[in-house]
Enzyme design. Sequence first.
Site, PDB file in Angstrom:
ATOM      1  N   CYS A 202       0.638  -1.177   0.112  1.00 35.90           N
ATOM      2  CA  CYS A 202      -0.151   0.044   0.150  1.00 35.90           C
ATOM      3  C   CYS A 202       0.982   1.468   0.150  1.00 35.90           C
ATOM      4  O   CYS A 202       0.126   2.356  -0.284  1.00 35.90           O
ATOM      5  CB  CYS A 202      -0.969   0.045   1.257  1.00 35.90           C
ATOM      6  SG  CYS A 202      -1.910  -1.656   1.267  1.00 35.90           S
ATOM      7  N   HIS A 337      -2.699   7.633   6.219  1.00 34.93           N
ATOM      8  CA  HIS A 337      -2.912   6.502   5.484  1.00 34.93           C
ATOM      9  C   HIS A 337      -4.302   6.145   5.763  1.00 34.93           C
ATOM     10  O   HIS A 337      -5.051   5.680   4.940  1.00 34.93           O
ATOM     11  CB  HIS A 337      -1.921   5.493   5.953  1.00 34.93           C
ATOM     12  CG  HIS A 337      -1.964   4.249   5.207  1.00 34.93           C
ATOM     13  ND1 HIS A 337      -1.729   4.289   3.745  1.00 34.93           N
ATOM     14  CD2 HIS A 337      -2.315   2.784   5.420  1.00 34.93           C
ATOM     15  CE1 HIS A 337      -1.831   2.844   3.345  1.00 34.93           C
ATOM     16  NE2 HIS A 337      -1.807   2.049   4.264  1.00 34.93           N
ATOM     17  N   HIS A 373      -9.834   2.177  -0.131  1.00 34.84           N
ATOM     18  CA  HIS A 373      -8.428   1.771  -0.178  1.00 34.84           C
ATOM     19  C   HIS A 373      -7.948   1.558  -1.644  1.00 34.84           C
ATOM     20  O   HIS A 373      -8.113   0.206  -2.180  1.00 34.84           O
ATOM     21  CB  HIS A 373      -8.209   0.823   1.050  1.00 34.84           C
ATOM     22  CG  HIS A 373      -6.592   0.788   1.161  1.00 34.84           C
ATOM     23  ND1 HIS A 373      -5.601   1.226   0.405  1.00 34.84           N
ATOM     24  CD2 HIS A 373      -6.048   0.051   2.264  1.00 34.84           C
ATOM     25  CE1 HIS A 373      -4.568   0.952   0.814  1.00 34.84           C
ATOM     26  NE2 HIS A 373      -4.604   0.286   2.015  1.00 34.84           N
TER      27      HIS A 373
END
Length: 970
Positions: A202, A337, A373
Amino acid sequence: MTWGERSAVAVVGMACRFPGADDVDGFWALVRDGRVATARVSSGRWRHEYLHRPDDPRHADSAYTDVVAHLSDVRTFDGQRYGLAPRRVEVTDPQQRLLVALTDAALRDAALPELPVERTGVYVGASVSEYRELLTSRLRAGQMAAGDLGEPLDPALAEAAVRGVVPMRAFTMAGSMLNMAAATVSAVFDLRGPSLVVDAACASSLLAVHEAVGHLRSGRCDLAVAGGVYLNLVPDNLVAFSRIGALSRSGVCRPFDRRADGFVLGEGAAVVLLKRLDDALRDGNRVHGVVRGVGCANDGRADGPMTPRLEGQVSALRRAYEDAGIEPSGIGFVECHGTATPTGDAVELAALRTVFGEDADPYVSSVKANIGHAMSASGIAGLIKALLVLGHGVVPPQVGCEEPAPGLGALRLVGRPHPWPAAPDALRRAAVNSFGFGGTNVHVVLDQGRPGAVAARPASTGGSGRTLWAVTPGPDPGRDRPTPAAGVPAPALPPDDDLLAVIASVSDHPRDSLRAGQSLVADLGFDSLMLAELEEKLAQRYDLAAELPAELLGRDTTIADLHASLAARDRPPPGAGALPELAALAHRRALLDELGLPNPYFVAHDGALGATTTVDGVELVDFSGYDYLGLATDPRVVEAAQRAVARFGTSVSASRVASGERPLHGELETELARLLGTEDALAMVSGYTTNLSVLGHLLGPDDLAVHDALAHDSIVHGIRLSGATRRRFPHNDLAALRRILDADAGRYRRVVVAVEGVYSMDGDLADLPELVRLRRRYGFLLYLDEAHSIGVLGRTGRGAGEHWQVEPTDVDLWMGTLSKALASCGGYVAGRAELIDYLRYTTPGFVYSVGIPPAAAAAALAAVRVLTADAGPVARLHRNAALFRARAAARGVRTGGGGSPIVPVVTGGSARTLRLGARMRERRINVQPIVHPAVPEAAGRLRFFVKAAHTADQIEATVDALAAVIGDAQ
């Protein structure tokens, strides 16, 4: 550090495409307005209904959610514009195509007078090519036909299953390799600088920016295309993240919120054009913002590859601010994040507070609440959002966060667009944070570039094209089973529509796809949790008084088997009218007649039931009663009951709410609370109805109740009464309980776990300390039934809490009965004052039921006071229980359980157990046989309740007699 120094890097162009936003303008509008771009999986991606099991989150090959954030179209592409042939494009990963289109848009946004092709590098963050899984599916089908992955599949079926996939072509390999995500951009635009893909999960795209900044500073390139991409084309990640519980079961991503339960899987791509700031100013380029510092660190040895580590994130932050040459206190906005996973958010916020200081109050935000996401593209999404915040001077709302988590500390969120003004001579400064599986953390420090700078309107990605896709789906099979071969009739559907409706509701298979011959496990995919839910729903629908036989819910059970069993239960016996239960009882009673044995039930005793009893004038040593401490015949208890009758009569006539209190009731509840160490207690007229009414009232249809498989019938029926989802775990198997909680707990409003202090059938104890640890971890309500542990466990008889040395507040509700050690009749619950008070005013079984009779209340009150004052009977009880077990071991008699005065001796089937009970009675020992359906047929037992009043001679003689009758029966 001034904005003209060489180490600063300018963003001179940018482009993006995310769910709900086709370009940068659309992205800013989406974020500024607080819109959310999530939706259910479109059938244009895959037919998710075949993989969606919301009621079975533990299923290995399915997902518990169908909510995603997907782009509206990933199939069309104007290959001709970029000189790419359609046959090549068709087998080229759409991630590569998207990066080409976005690089084109970013270059147009930058409006550079000249492109330094020799000195332009391409840096892409990417982790996976899901298109590759589609392109190579023909090869997997061949392996299936060959039996490489299990039983060989019919070759014709294997070929037909992938007929819609184009055969492998010359460009298929290049079209699906990750490195080509950057290389294709370099080739299309003839860029000859460094070209590479970085994979840090990620954190990939922000790490790509980190690398591009380093190359620009070192002089390895003069212009950098940096970005990231992720397209979700197959269900693999949705299933994989379901397995670890990272996806939101509610379908809502709530970063920094108390209710956060994971993220929504998203996708998208973005690129930025980077140039040394002094070069950009020299060339008159438009500057969207400036990268002042970058920092990167790995977690090293963490708790696991998916668990973020505070030290790693702190290191990345500190390196970024050291690189930028500014203090973190100068940052006004942080794009986090923010995955909305409890651990991830907590660690990230802790890292910010550690580096910024506990009193620092920058705004924080996470775009994942808007677009999901985006995995390897998530960092670049955050970067562009932060650049837009800097340029527009507006902090957008953090959607999905109505209940801010305490971990925020002084960090600020906003619920609506909030102006972020800057002084004319000051710069707005922001930061972007990102981390990923494997522990790589990246932090980037930004500012406006010059006081008062406002970002110009970026160019649209624009463009059009034709659909170029390597897969053509076949017709929807309707989830039905293959038609049987010619000449083989399909099994007829059972006529029981209710049964099929229940199976369909549990399995999510359409009702009309079910067939009589389908097995629950092999064909329909039921696992243990689904079988438990099926049993519960069948019990509710068919009003089953007992659990279904375990063998009826086995691996090979078919729908027809279930139908036959339930039909037999519904078939009334001759003369039984519409009550088939009468036949079952008649069958069990007939067994006694067949064996020529007296009925062991409802035996009339001529006196008090203590260490001995008298039946038909014959004295027997008794092990069937529960008077563990002998207090039912204690003169102090008897006298208290007599006084109460003389003063208050034999009944209180109505409920305590309606007819008023008697002092005895309040005194009893005060003494019970003092005995247990709780704030309050509530006494009710029956132990059984205490469980039934409290659980039936406390739980509701939106709740989950999990109980031990040997939990008392009153617990099971209380849960059923409530309408809550019921799950049971194998007896004392707390690993199984953890699996249930991991899979299911987050889906319900409230979770209750119900266990017993001492289990009356097996005589063993619940592992209360471990249950308390699980309570702290999962936050469920712990309900402990102490019917057979109060007055029994602990040095002074205060129950499981004293025995295990747990705090009274570690259990939410301590339930117990007054009829065992406490010499009376009734039940109670104890716990926090506010909870008990709520139950006192609202529980139907208390509000609408008569109060405990004065004699019973006085007897229980006196028994509690005797127990509190004198621990002698408890010590004698413990010695006698140990003596019974030791004597049994010496005589070769195997006993079950342990640590309690309930000593079960498993004897086998019902007939054998009834015979052994009768033989013991012939030896003047009264012990109750426990047979099916109270226990499984093969687990019949003689159950001995040892008492403090038993003498050593009585215990030794009983065990010797037991060994003899067992030996005679061999």
